[in-house]
Enzyme design. Structure first.
Site, PDB file in Angstrom:
ATOM      1  N   ASP A 118       0.842  -1.201   0.000  1.00 44.93           N
ATOM      2  CA  ASP A 118       0.000   0.000   0.000  1.00 44.93           C
ATOM      3  C   ASP A 118       0.880   1.255   0.000  1.00 44.93           C
ATOM      4  O   ASP A 118       1.492   1.587   1.011  1.00 44.93           O
ATOM      5  CB  ASP A 118      -0.899  -0.026   1.240  1.00 44.93           C
ATOM      6  CG  ASP A 118      -2.075   0.916   1.135  1.00 44.93           C
ATOM      7  OD1 ASP A 118      -2.020   1.828   0.316  1.00 44.93           O
ATOM      8  OD2 ASP A 118      -3.050   0.725   1.880  1.00 44.93           O
ATOM      9  N   CYS A 152      -5.492   4.500  -3.676  1.00 39.70           N
ATOM     10  CA  CYS A 152      -5.779   3.134  -3.221  1.00 39.70           C
ATOM     11  C   CYS A 152      -6.973   2.457  -3.893  1.00 39.70           C
ATOM     12  O   CYS A 152      -6.835   1.462  -4.595  1.00 39.70           O
ATOM     13  CB  CYS A 152      -6.002   3.142  -1.714  1.00 39.70           C
ATOM     14  SG  CYS A 152      -4.599   3.743  -0.751  1.00 39.70           S
TER      15      CYS A 152
END
Length: 567
Positions: A118, A152
């Site tokens: 991430d 994201c």
């Protein structure tokens, strides 16, 4: 008793009526192909009269059933499905309806692991010892790998569908134009890599961060297609004190024992358990693993907290850029970075690396387990990030706290990602310069698994780049779109969206402002030459930008291979 009647047994209430026309007759309407690659088979059948049904598989025990019936076999080779009807009078078929088929050797079908971090930037990769040992040295590194939306949730939806964001319609991290709920409401989670692979007999499992906002609507919800579900629930989703939905049952992991309940470590153990269980069943698997690292708040495991004390963030020419007056007006007046901001960037960079150490250990544990189970040589492993990250480049500051780091813009630091693939017949220690996208992960897996997609795909399989007959760069992909959308009264509109090619980049802003960078002479995007670039070339970039914004499927792939004027 009625089941016995079906096989010609008389007495005990079984009819021996000579008029066979009075008996129901069952027909199997559809079933698996004669030669199937799936361990799962679905049968549709009907009877000439109202009836109940009994079924058997491979001459096994009879069981009550109704159409459609889905069964799973655990061995390769020939199989037989039988079904017969019993009417209200107890009369059954004179003989059952039979369907035979052959299943390929499912035990030798390849397995797949997709591990995506991430917000990992490309400069982190040299610090990951096990990633380099197990993946870079043993697989193929993509030097020019990018995401088609550097934030994201849209990027993660792309990793599940193989589509550009404008097609899966997850255009932000939050409602109304993004988030997990939008993916659900658009029925996007009903047609993903998981649904396709599970339908083909794969065991599928998800671990870690899913789409932003997951769990707010219903923490017990498990998206279709996932056999095993270990996704983080949004309410608490940091490195300590977090919730995981374990197959729809939320479980809280507190920080009373920080040496055991570090989020990445918990995910590692869950992954290892699923690999061991799947191996014991001789079932091929698809694992999607999404650790939170190195996302803010950048909290490492205690055992890694003192590492990299002397490391500083990279200082490319774009770091604290000297002149940003030619950039977008939204930040072109930002002041130079202060000494305290630069010190904070360095500490953020160190902590990001520290959080990745648990991921690096996870990679080592995974390969140890694959080796122990004898699966390494038949497993493809993909390592990448959902987007890049900037730390001080172009003086850009983000968020409510106006910090000089972040993502979600079209510059190289945000859209470039690490990407490595290892597996059977993939070149070892190779470096590929061709453009690869997060759009390409799903079609690559589907081609390697010989599985049909669940939805129309925009990306292309990377398989031609993983062997010996690699096409020329200009025959592969010359450009692509990287998107960014914002809300407006008329719906989502693009802003900060870019058309990026092997040689240049065109960026369009909601204000009508444009930027153009010649990446051959200016790889750090220091000089916006939109006012001086050749008109014919600029018009080509504008036209490609407009066309890609609405492309679908094969049209996207064709546009991505366009010949660039003068190049």
């Amino acid at each position: 008793m009625f089941a016995l009647c079906a096989f010609g047994i008389t007495g005990n209430g079984c009819s021996n009526d000579a008029d066979s026309s009075a008996r129901p007759e069952t027909t199997i309407v559809s079933g698996p192909p004669a030669n199937s690659r799936s361990s799962t088979a679905t049968f549709v059948y009907s009877a000439t009269t109202a009836a109940t049904f009994s079924c058997s598989v491979d001459e096994g025990i009879l069981f009550d059933c109704q159409s459609p019936t889905t069964i799973t076999v655990t061995t390769a080779g020939p199989h037989k499905f039988k079904v017969f009807a019993i009417d209200s009078k107890g009369l059954a078929d004179k003989s059952p309806a039979v369907w035979t088929w052959d299943v390929a050797n499912i035990a030798v079908r390849p397995s797949f692991i997709v591990l995506y971090t991430d917000d990992e930037d490309i400069t982190s990769l040299p610090y990951l010892t096990n990633v380099n040992k197990h993946l870079v040295s043993e697989g193929t590194l993509f030097e020019n790998a990018f995401v088609t939306y550097p934030v994201c949730c849209p990027s993660r939806a792309t990793l599940l569908t193989g589509q550009y964001p404008h097609n899966h319609q997850v255009l932000s991290n939050v409602l109304p134009i993004g988030g997990s709920k939008r993916f659900y409401e658009n029925r996007g989670d009903r047609a993903t890599i998981a649904t396709a692979m599970k339908s083909a007999g794969y065991r599928t499992a998800y671990f870690g961060k899913y789409l932003n906002g997951f769990g707010r609507r219903d923490a017990t919800y498990v998206p279709p297609g996932w056999t095993d579900w270990y996704a983080n629930v949004t309410k608490r989703s940091a490195y300590f004190d977090f919730d995981i939905s374990i197959n729809g049952v939320p479980a809280f992991f507190d920080s009373s024992n920080e040496t055991e309940n570090y989020r990445t470590d918990i995910e590692t153990e869950q992954v290892i358990d699923v690999i061991e269980d799947a191996s014991g069943q001789d079932v091929p698997f698809l694992l999607y693993i999404s650790p939170f690292a190195p996302h803010q708040p950048f909290i490492p495991a205690p055992r890694h907290a003192s590492m990299f004390a002397e490391v500083t963030a990279p200082r490319p020419p774009s770091f604290n850029e000297a002149d940003i007056s030619d950039k977008y007006s939204g930040f072109s007046d930002e002041p130079p970075l202060s000494e305290s901001e630069i010190a904070a960037i360095d500490e953020v960079y160190r902590n990001r690396l520290r959080t990745l150490m648990a991921v690096d250990e996870m990679v080592d544990r995974i390969f140890q387990k694959l080796d122990t189970e004898g699966l390494t040589d038949n497993t493809y492993v993909f390592y990448l990030s959902d987007n890049g990250f900037f730390l001080g480049q172009h003086r850009i500051r983000t968020g409510k706290k106006h910090v000089p780091w972040g993502k979600n813009n079209a510059y190289e630091e945000s859209i470039r990602i690490p990407m490595v693939i290892r597996g059977p017949n993939i070149n070892r220690g190779a470096v590929v310069r061709h453009i690869a996208l997060n759009n390409d992960i799903v079609p690559t897996i589907l081609e390697l698994a010989d599985v049909d997609p669940a939805v129309e795909i925009d990306g292309k399989s990377l398989l031609p780049l993983l062997g010996n007959a690699i096409p020329a760069e200009n025959e592969w992909r010359t450009g692509f779109l990287t998107e960014h959308w914002i809300r407006s009264p008329d719906g989502p509109i693009p802003s900060g969206t870019a058309y990026r090619t092997t040689n240049g980049k065109y960026i369009w802003r909601k204000t009508g402002e444009e930027e153009f960078y010649d990446l051959r002479d200016d790889p750090f995007e220091l000089e916006n030459i939109v006012s001086s670039v050749e008109k014919k070339l600029l018009e080509f970039y504008r036209a490609q930008f407009d066309a890609l914004l609405s492309c679908v499927g094969a049209d996207c792939r064709e546009l991505e291979t366009a010949t660039i004027p003068g190049h």
